[in-house]
Design an enzyme around this catalytic site. Structure first.
Site, PDB file in Angstrom:
ATOM      1  N   HIS A 136     -13.283  -3.412  -0.527  1.00 38.43           N
ATOM      2  CA  HIS A 136     -13.947  -4.284   0.437  1.00 38.43           C
ATOM      3  C   HIS A 136     -13.121  -5.522   0.778  1.00 38.43           C
ATOM      4  O   HIS A 136     -12.366  -6.051  -0.031  1.00 38.43           O
ATOM      5  CB  HIS A 136     -15.309  -4.728  -0.110  1.00 38.43           C
ATOM      6  CG  HIS A 136     -15.201  -5.556  -1.364  1.00 38.43           C
ATOM      7  ND1 HIS A 136     -15.068  -6.929  -1.341  1.00 38.43           N
ATOM      8  CD2 HIS A 136     -15.192  -5.202  -2.664  1.00 38.43           C
ATOM      9  CE1 HIS A 136     -14.989  -7.393  -2.563  1.00 38.43           C
ATOM     10  NE2 HIS A 136     -15.057  -6.365  -3.405  1.00 38.43           N
ATOM     11  N   HIS A 145       2.557  -1.604   6.237  1.00 34.28           N
ATOM     12  CA  HIS A 145       2.517  -0.176   5.903  1.00 34.28           C
ATOM     13  C   HIS A 145       2.042  -0.045   4.461  1.00 34.28           C
ATOM     14  O   HIS A 145       2.684  -0.539   3.539  1.00 34.28           O
ATOM     15  CB  HIS A 145       3.913   0.434   6.071  1.00 34.28           C
ATOM     16  CG  HIS A 145       3.947   1.927   6.008  1.00 34.28           C
ATOM     17  ND1 HIS A 145       4.985   2.660   6.529  1.00 34.28           N
ATOM     18  CD2 HIS A 145       3.097   2.843   5.482  1.00 34.28           C
ATOM     19  CE1 HIS A 145       4.771   3.948   6.333  1.00 34.28           C
ATOM     20  NE2 HIS A 145       3.628   4.073   5.700  1.00 34.28           N
TER      21      HIS A 145
END
Length: 213
Positions: A136, A145
């Protein structure tokens, strides 16, 4: 929607499979700077030449996906695509599990098996690679990336252009700086500054990286 992929290498080939799984696009081919590939087929899709205005118009390309693993190079093509007026849709494999409360920029690629939980923000031109898990309230900034199998706990921040290496683990409330590289299998329990490479368990800064922005 007629779409092409920039990059006919291995990363672009995986993105081709993601696009095929979505059934939302008419994939026309690859753009690539490697002249040896021009006119050839890669995984059954033609290499159309380099990305430029002439080829965009010739092949009636409307949208583009960036199949380049290197963050800096991918960012340069992101800018070029914007200059050419091309749409940069998000490409998300249907096997991924994404909270409805995840917010995205554009040109995002989500590979197979990714899990992203509530409150997370994924910036422009970010790649979340195969099987990565983001808990979260993460914040992944532009052109970053996240490599295959990486695990980010809650409230992790990843700076622009940074890489989180394969199977690395980032504890909650940790920040990774701009254009930093976290090596494969690393365990990150503290903030990492801008422009460094860091490896190990626990992670240690090994050397500095180029200051690109």
């Amino acid at each position: 929607m007629r779409i092409a992929i920039v990059g006919a290498g291995n990363h672009g080939r995986v993105i081709k499979d993601v696009i095929d799984s979505m059934h939302d696009f008419d994939l026309i081919g690859f753009f690539d700077d490697n002249q040896k590939l021009y006119g050839q087929n890669v995984d059954g899709i033609p290499v159309l030449g380099e990305l430029n205005l002439e080829n965009k118009n010739k092949f009636r390309i409307e949208s583009l996906v960036l199949g380049i693993g290197n963050n800096v190079i991918r960012a340069s093509f992101y800018g070029k695509a914007k200059e050419l007026g091309l749409d940069l849709p998000n490409v998300i494999h249907p096997s991924s599990i994404l909270s409805k409360n995840v917010n995205f920029g554009d040109a995002v690629v989500i590979m197979p098996g990714v899990i992203i939980n509530t409150g997370t923000y994924i910036g422009n031109n970010v790649c979340i690679n195969t099987g990565a898990r983001l808990d979260h309230d993460n914040h992944i900034d532009d052109h970053a990336h996240i490599y295959p199998g990486a695990v980010l706990a809650g409230c992790v921040k990843v700076g622009k252009y940074s890489y989180i290496g394969m199977n690395s683990s980032i504890r909650d409330h940790v920040s990774i700086g701009i254009n930093s590289f976290i090596g494969m299998g690393s365990v990150v329990t503290k903030d990492i500054p801008n422009y460094v490479e860091a490896y190990g368990s626990p992670v240690k800064v090994i050397k500095e990286r180029d200051k690109i922005i």
